[in-house]
Design an enzyme around this catalytic site. Structure first.
Site, PDB file in Angstrom:
ATOM      1  N   CYS A  18       0.937  -1.341   0.203  1.00  0.00           N
ATOM      2  CA  CYS A  18       0.119  -0.026   0.033  1.00  0.00           C
ATOM      3  C   CYS A  18       0.769   1.227  -0.028  1.00  0.00           C
ATOM      4  O   CYS A  18       1.822   1.504   0.795  1.00  0.00           O
ATOM      5  CB  CYS A  18      -0.983  -0.169   1.133  1.00  0.00           C
ATOM      6  SG  CYS A  18      -1.016   1.425   2.166  1.00  0.00           S
ATOM      7  N   CYS A  58       0.982   3.509   2.961  1.00  0.00           N
ATOM      8  CA  CYS A  58       1.638   2.891   4.142  1.00  0.00           C
ATOM      9  C   CYS A  58       3.209   2.999   3.811  1.00  0.00           C
ATOM     10  O   CYS A  58       3.955   3.398   4.799  1.00  0.00           O
ATOM     11  CB  CYS A  58       1.450   1.377   4.393  1.00  0.00           C
ATOM     12  SG  CYS A  58      -0.209   0.898   4.296  1.00  0.00           S
TER      13      CYS A  58
END
Ligand code: FAD
Length: 515
Positions: free
Chosen positions: A42, A45
């Site tokens: 992600c 992230c």
């Protein structure tokens, strides 16, 4: 190994969660936890991970009261854990108070800001709400009253009481309290500007400001470069008698030397040639000697190391000549491997003429430790490479990577402390390639050394007489330190560069104690 594959490593000061440890870390723990559930794939992230790592470094001292954790939900083996916590999006932050029961799902992050400062304030807000689950290691964070302060020494057995005077919405007092959490002989309390009787009794006019209180009649204001958290914490952690839990009392002006060697008095703010020459001796005659043959990447690393030494080591003429002889010899070795014994021959015979000498033996000066297990060689390795990056800048190398890559190769192939080498390699992998100027090389090594200092502060390997600090200290370089409008500390990198170029310059290296 699975943990190392995610965005975080244990050395980032973040607890890596897995199905095996999740219960023991989150449930019934004496410390609160803030957990990040993330997925390696992600983008948000990944973008957020430097903030999480900075936060972890920033609140490292708070660990006994509150600690950070992370779990990679993209890892198949962690899926069940993430599902059980109801995680559907990444990154998700959850707060687990101390002593959470094993049914707790954690409290979803509800702060307004996800930068380091916002997260730090969020953590404090959450801690303050934990009346029933107060982490035992967490000191009181509420404001102190006049009565509490006046009676303080009757009920507390500490040497220093610190009063941070501040306004209601300031977090500085609570941050400093937590920064000092692992230190003995000191207690910090915040006092609000609305506590008018104390404010007028002590003549307090600035908020925040920090005072050392010894009795109702003796109080003094602490002088700091800036009225901000980092400067307060730094100064308080170094007050006489204040020691980190588990450490022996420091004697700042007179180090206790339990080794059998005679102590060589030295100036703590200077670099000594004796340390640099000792590092040469130890690396070439001791560390390398563990390798009977040297080939492949190790041989390349050795050649680069000796080459930068021959080019930039700012030593005595005889030492420089010796390094040039070794360099010339090595560059002529075209085979795929060399034997250490052949190199040793060159070091001990070809080199040792009257005008080319590699000093034999070690004599630590600025790298002496208070006991034999502290400092010495690794200290001198750092200093050696700082000097080399500065010399490359002064002389005008054409390649900003030259010294850094030589250090990377040496550390990776030969530095005896293997965990150190692994950590250093992971920092190099992350960003060494981004260095595109000689100034940036000087600063890269400085900032990575500070990262190592941060990680090792308070560890058993830290010499109590030479605590690991974010270097240079405000005393050593006042102009290197600044404060942002938000009150956060920041490094003035231009000033740091000027300072490093001066501190590690060949003109300032002291020649005392040379054999
Ligand atoms: P050192 O950190 O060795 O610093 C030496 C001197 O350099 C200080 O006294 C100061 O004058 C100056 N200095 C301090 N910070 C800076 C800075 N940011 N920039 C410029 N100069 C500075 N030990 C571990 O336990 N774990 C590790 O993972 C680890 N990794 C290491 C990696 C490398 C590449 C090296 C060379 C050493 C590593 N060490 C590690 C050893 C550790 O960093 C120290 O060298 C050792 O603990 C001795 O500490 P010291 O107090 O002498 O200070």
């Amino acid at each position: 190994l699975i943990a190392e594959a995610g965005l975080y490593k244990a050395s980032d000061q973040v607890i890596i969660l897995s199905p095996e440890n999740v219960d023991s870390v989150l449930y019934n723990s004496s410390a609160a936890r803030l957990v990040m559930f993330y997925a390696t794939w992600c983008g948000h992230c990944v973008a957020f991970s430097p903030t999480w790592k900075s936060l972890a470094r920033d609140i490292k001292e708070w660990k006994p009261a509150v600690d950070l954790a992370a779990i990679d939900c993209a890892d198949e083996s962690n899926r069940k854990v993430c599902t059980n916590f109801g995680i559907t999006g990444y990154p998700t932050l959850k707060f687990f108070p101390a002593f959470s029961s094993n049914e707790s799902m954690g409290q979803q992050f509800s702060g307004s800001s996800r930068d380091v400062r916002g997260l730090r304030h969020y953590i404090i807000d959450k801690l303050e709400k934990q009346h029933e689950a107060w982490p035992p290691a967490c000191p009181p964070l509420e404001t102190a009253s006049e009565a509490e302060i006046d009676n303080f020494f009757q009920t507390n057995n500490v040497k220093h009481l610190v009063l941070v005077f501040e306004r209601k919405n300031s977090y500085v007092g609570r941050e400093v309290t937590l920064d000092l959490l692992q230190y003995e002989n000191i207690a910090v309390r915040r006092v609000l500007d609305t506590e008018t009787s104390l404010v007028s009794r002590f003549g307090v006019t600035d908020f925040p400001s920090c005072y050392l209180y010894y009795s109702s009649r003796y109080i003094c204001r602490m002088k700091v470069l800036s009225e901000a958290r980092t400067f307060y914490s730094y100064a308080l952690q170094r007050l006489p008698g204040v020691v980190r839990t588990g450490k022996h009392q420091t004697a700042i002006t007179d180090p206790i030397n339990n080794s059998t060697e005679e102590w060589r008095p030295f100036n703590k703010t200077s670099v000594y040639m004796s340390d640099l020459e000792s590092a040469l001796h130890y690396s070439l005659r001791v560390e390398l000697s563990g390798h009977i043959t040297i080939s492949g990447d190790d041989l390349t690393a050795l050649k680069k190391y000796i080459h930068v030494l021959a080019k930039y080591f700012p030593g005595r003429p005889s030492v420089k000549s010796a390094l040039k002889i070794v360099d010339n010899w090595l560059q002529l070795q075209n085979g795929t491997e060399i034997r250490y014994s052949s190199l040793r021959d060159v070091l001990d015979n070809a080199v040792q003429t009257s005008d080319a000498v590699l000093p034999d033996g070690v004599q630590w000066v600025g790298c002496q430790g208070s006991q034999a297990q502290y400092r010495r060689y690794p200290c001198a390795v750092w200093k050696l490479f700082h000097v080399l990056t500065v010399q490359a800048k002064e002389i005008g190398s054409t390649d900003p990577q030259e010294v850094l890559q030589a250090m990377r190769g040496y550390v990776s192939s030969f530095f005896g402390c293997r965990p150190c080498a692994e950590h250093f390699e992971s920092m190099a992998l992350e960003s060494m390639d981004h260095v595109t100027s000689l100034s940036a090389a000087v600063l890269w090594l400085w900032s990575r050394h500070n990262r190592v200092n941060n990680r090792l502060a308070g560890e058993l390997s830290e010499d109590p007489d030479f605590p690991k600090i974010q270097w240079p200290s405000p005393e050593l370089c006042p102009s290197c330190h600044g404060v942002k409008r938000t009150g956060e500390h920041h490094w003035n990198q231009e000033q740091v560069l000027t300072f490093l170029r001066n501190y590690f310059s060949s003109d300032h290296i002291l020649m005392d104690y040379l054999q």
